[in-house]
Design a protein around this motif. Structure first.
Motif, PDB file in Angstrom:
ATOM      1  N   MET A   1      -7.712 -28.388   8.749  1.00  0.00           N
ATOM      2  CA  MET A   1      -6.932 -29.504   8.255  1.00  0.00           C
ATOM      3  C   MET A   1      -7.454 -29.885   6.872  1.00  0.00           C
ATOM      4  SD  MET A   1      -5.933 -33.038  10.044  1.00  0.00           S
ATOM      5  CE  MET A   1      -4.315 -32.442  10.398  1.00  0.00           C
ATOM      6  N   ASN A   2      -6.553 -30.209   5.980  1.00  0.00           N
ATOM      7  CA  ASN A   2      -6.909 -30.586   4.618  1.00  0.00           C
ATOM      8  C   ASN A   2      -7.247 -32.082   4.581  1.00  0.00           C
ATOM      9  OD1 ASN A   2      -7.110 -31.142   1.915  1.00  0.00           O
ATOM     10  ND2 ASN A   2      -5.163 -30.221   1.362  1.00  0.00           N
ATOM     11  N   HIS A   3      -8.519 -32.390   4.416  1.00  0.00           N
ATOM     12  CA  HIS A   3      -8.962 -33.784   4.425  1.00  0.00           C
ATOM     13  C   HIS A   3      -8.573 -34.529   3.163  1.00  0.00           C
ATOM     14  CE1 HIS A   3     -11.131 -33.550   8.210  1.00  0.00           C
ATOM     15  NE2 HIS A   3     -11.482 -32.330   7.840  1.00  0.00           N
ATOM     16  N   ASP A   4      -8.042 -33.827   2.168  1.00  0.00           N
ATOM     17  CA  ASP A   4      -7.546 -34.472   0.957  1.00  0.00           C
ATOM     18  C   ASP A   4      -6.074 -34.846   1.080  1.00  0.00           C
ATOM     19  OD1 ASP A   4      -9.990 -34.309  -0.351  1.00  0.00           O
ATOM     20  OD2 ASP A   4      -9.558 -32.285  -1.092  1.00  0.00           O
ATOM     21  N   CYS A   5      -5.442 -34.460   2.170  1.00  0.00           N
ATOM     22  CA  CYS A   5      -4.026 -34.750   2.406  1.00  0.00           C
ATOM     23  C   CYS A   5      -3.822 -36.266   2.506  1.00  0.00           C
ATOM     24  CB  CYS A   5      -3.581 -34.071   3.695  1.00  0.00           C
ATOM     25  SG  CYS A   5      -1.938 -34.563   4.252  1.00  0.00           S
ATOM     26  N   THR A   6      -2.842 -36.771   1.822  1.00  0.00           N
ATOM     27  CA  THR A   6      -2.562 -38.211   1.811  1.00  0.00           C
ATOM     28  C   THR A   6      -2.285 -38.743   3.209  1.00  0.00           C
ATOM     29  OG1 THR A   6      -1.649 -38.009  -0.403  1.00  0.00           O
ATOM     30  CG2 THR A   6      -1.057 -39.978   0.828  1.00  0.00           C
ATOM     31  N   VAL A   7      -1.496 -38.019   3.987  1.00  0.00           N
ATOM     32  CA  VAL A   7      -1.170 -38.469   5.347  1.00  0.00           C
ATOM     33  C   VAL A   7      -2.434 -38.495   6.200  1.00  0.00           C
ATOM     34  CG1 VAL A   7       0.135 -37.939   7.443  1.00  0.00           C
ATOM     35  CG2 VAL A   7       1.223 -37.683   5.200  1.00  0.00           C
ATOM     36  N   TYR A   8      -3.242 -37.446   6.120  1.00  0.00           N
ATOM     37  CA  TYR A   8      -4.478 -37.397   6.897  1.00  0.00           C
ATOM     38  C   TYR A   8      -5.390 -38.572   6.542  1.00  0.00           C
ATOM     39  CZ  TYR A   8      -8.957 -35.918   8.746  1.00  0.00           C
ATOM     40  OH  TYR A   8     -10.140 -35.885   9.427  1.00  0.00           O
ATOM     41  N   LYS A   9      -5.590 -38.795   5.253  1.00  0.00           N
ATOM     42  CA  LYS A   9      -6.483 -39.868   4.810  1.00  0.00           C
ATOM     43  C   LYS A   9      -5.954 -41.234   5.241  1.00  0.00           C
ATOM     44  CE  LYS A   9      -7.528 -39.440   0.421  1.00  0.00           C
ATOM     45  NZ  LYS A   9      -7.720 -39.030  -0.973  1.00  0.00           N
TER      46      LYS A   9
END
Length: 119
Positions: free
Chosen positions: A1-9
């Protein structure tokens, strides 16, 4: 998972305990200022340390504005939602409408009337 993703953050941040409830309490103030003690009295189970920490985080995220009245001793701090905070509440309402529309019937939902939630 991309921890820089806006939705994730965003979801990671909002998932912190008390964050949603603090936002909702500030929204119930109908854009009025709320003192720390008012929030603490309403959210009785939150510790002062955690409430203070979450309010600082919400302020850093631009969802809450803190106003300090230095003319009083002790200093008087009040909080209110920013325009971004109000927009987040609107998004939460949209998710609620979706959840009610697509809710799967089960015993838990039948015992709790989600439609009375004011948010």
């Amino acid at each position: 998972m991309n921890h820089d993703c806006t939705v994730y953050k965003t979801m990671d941040y909002l998932a912190k305990r008390w964050t949603f409830l603090i936002l909702l309490e500030l929204y119930k103030g109908e854009n009025q200022m709320r003192r720390f003690s008012e929030l603490k009295n309403t959210l009785m189970e939150v510790t002062p340390k955690i409430l203070s920490q979450r309010l600082k985080e919400l302020e850093m995220e631009g969802l809450v504005k803190r106003i300090v009245d230095a003319s009083t001793i002790p200093l008087k701090s009040e909080y209110k939602l920013t325009d971004g905070g109000v927009e987040l509440i609107i998004a939460i309402r949209t998710v609620k409408e979706w959840a009610l529309k697509w809710q799967i019937e089960n015993e838990e939902c039948e015992s709790h009337d989600c439609s009375v939630c004011p948010y």
